[in-house]
Scaffold this active site. Structure first.
Site, PDB file in Angstrom:
ATOM      1  N   HIS A 124      52.047  -4.266 -18.098  1.00  0.00           N
ATOM      2  CA  HIS A 124      51.288  -5.501 -17.818  1.00  0.00           C
ATOM      3  C   HIS A 124      49.892  -5.215 -17.268  1.00  0.00           C
ATOM      4  O   HIS A 124      49.062  -6.123 -17.208  1.00  0.00           O
ATOM      5  CB  HIS A 124      52.032  -6.382 -16.807  1.00  0.00           C
ATOM      6  CG  HIS A 124      53.331  -6.934 -17.310  1.00  0.00           C
ATOM      7  ND1 HIS A 124      53.412  -7.664 -18.480  1.00  0.00           N
ATOM      8  CD2 HIS A 124      54.590  -6.857 -16.818  1.00  0.00           C
ATOM      9  CE1 HIS A 124      54.686  -8.015 -18.681  1.00  0.00           C
ATOM     10  NE2 HIS A 124      55.420  -7.536 -17.695  1.00  0.00           N
ATOM     11  N   ASP A 161      60.400  -3.728 -23.894  1.00  0.00           N
ATOM     12  CA  ASP A 161      60.621  -4.482 -22.657  1.00  0.00           C
ATOM     13  C   ASP A 161      60.716  -5.966 -23.036  1.00  0.00           C
ATOM     14  O   ASP A 161      60.071  -6.412 -23.981  1.00  0.00           O
ATOM     15  CB  ASP A 161      59.437  -4.245 -21.702  1.00  0.00           C
ATOM     16  CG  ASP A 161      59.665  -4.842 -20.320  1.00  0.00           C
ATOM     17  OD1 ASP A 161      59.993  -4.069 -19.403  1.00  0.00           O
ATOM     18  OD2 ASP A 161      59.508  -6.072 -20.160  1.00  0.00           O
TER      19      ASP A 161
HETATM   20 ZN   LIG Z   1      59.854  -6.543 -18.267  1.00  0.00          ZN
END
Ligand SMILES: [Zn+2]
Length: 339
Positions: A124, A161
């Site tokens: 992220h 993910d």
């Molecule tokens: Zn994640």
């Protein structure tokens, strides 16, 4: 014959996030499970910290300095989800350094497969912004290492993910040397990654987003890897395959709503291993999320078992999921091999 290589570091458990799901026990649980299995016969080594130059291959110098100073001042909240402590800068340097070092080992022929198991995770983190529990984008730093120091020209990043890897997506958005493929639940944090986001400029087509609805399990996740990612990789012909491996698509995960099983993760690992082998590309894993400690520990072990096995598991007769067929058809306009 060289053994598979696992990089880790004690600083991962000193990155103190308090009462937060991305907690030191994630690493403890994984290492406990692997130790009980004699580390699957892998060579286990401590990672070295990334130096400034390596961090700055992805992140602006002022951002790196900002994170360092924030941590040295005692840390705190970087955003609503992202916490850092005094030790976090060191932990984050090892997480980045470990990811880059597996690339070195793989491309210098020291290890046939390799994994970097550290925290904080990375996918992220944007070039100049910490978010989603991530400080530096470890897998992006690893890919840059391959393109820079090792002069590769094609790297595949498969991000499985459950959350969209917005940072990696954006860092390579305009870069045709990195094919970024993300399978993620949608809608879900961080809200990015629609199928329509396919990259920009020279990188148009080299960002492949495969959002899946909540509740999706093995039938769809495994079919996407086997029937979409593998042929896509066959056409792109990467010289290195990196899996940005979260384990939060697991049915037991508390932060998301997908339903992948332990066997599902092993099956996705099998597809990744076969595709890497068929291309003669080395295969590396960089740990991202996964918040149910039992599922995380078991599935990391299952995936490493498949990656490190003598031979790749044979392809089964997995049914093509209708949504995977649809995704392949959509992508075939840019990647004719998927037709
Ligand atoms: Zn994640």
């Amino acid at each position: 014959m060289a053994r598979p290589l696992l990089l880790r570091h004690d600083s991962s458990v000193r990155h103190d996030t308090g009462d937060h799901p991305e907690h030191a026990t994630r690493i403890t649980a994984i290492e406990h499970e692997l130790a009980a299995r004699e580390w699957l016969g892998w060579e286990v080594r401590d990672s070295r910290p990334a130096d400034r130059e390596l961090l700055e291959s992805v992140h602006p110098a002022r951002y790196v300095t900002g994170i360092e100073e924030f941590c040295l001042a005692g840390g705190g909240q970087l955003d609503a989800d992202t916490v850092a402590s005094e030790e976090s800068f060191v932990a984050a340097r090892h997480a980045a350094g470990g990811a880059a070092a597996i690339v070195d080992s793989l491309l210098e022929g020291h290890a046939p497969v390799a994994a970097s198991l550290h925290r904080p995770p990375g996918h992220h983190a944007e070039a100049a912004r910490a978010m989603g529990f991530c400080l530096f984008n470890n897998v992006a730093i690893a890919a840059r290492r391959a393109l820079g120091a090792h002069r590769l020209s094609r790297v595949l990043i498969l991000d499985w993910d459950v959350h969209h890897g917005n940072g990696t997506n954006d860092i390579f958005h305009a870069d045709p040397q990195v094919l970024f493929v993300s399978i993620h639940q949608s809608p879900l944090y961080p809200g990015s990654g629609p199928a329509s986001d396919t990259g920009s400029g020279a990188g148009e087509g080299y960002t492949v987003n495969l959002p899946v609805p909540g509740g999706s399990g093995d039938a769809l996740w495994c079919s996407l890897v086997e029937h979409v990612v593998a042929p896509l990789a066959g056409e792109f012909a990467p010289e290195l395959v990196l899996v940005s491996a979260g384990f939060d698509a697991h049915a037991d995960d508390p932060l998301a709503g997908c339903a992948v099983s332990d066997d599902g993760f092993a099956a996705m690992a099998g597809s990744a291993r076969r595709l890497a082998e068929s291309l003669g590309a080395p295969l590396g894993l960089v740990l991202e999320g996964g918040y149910d400690l039992g599922a995380l520990a078991r599935c990391v072990a299952r995936v490493l078992e498949v990656f490190g096995a003598e031979a790749a598991p044979p392809a089964g007769d997995l049914a093509v999921h209708p949504a995977a067929a649809q995704a392949a058809a959509r992508l075939a306009t840019r990647w004719p091999g998927l037709a």
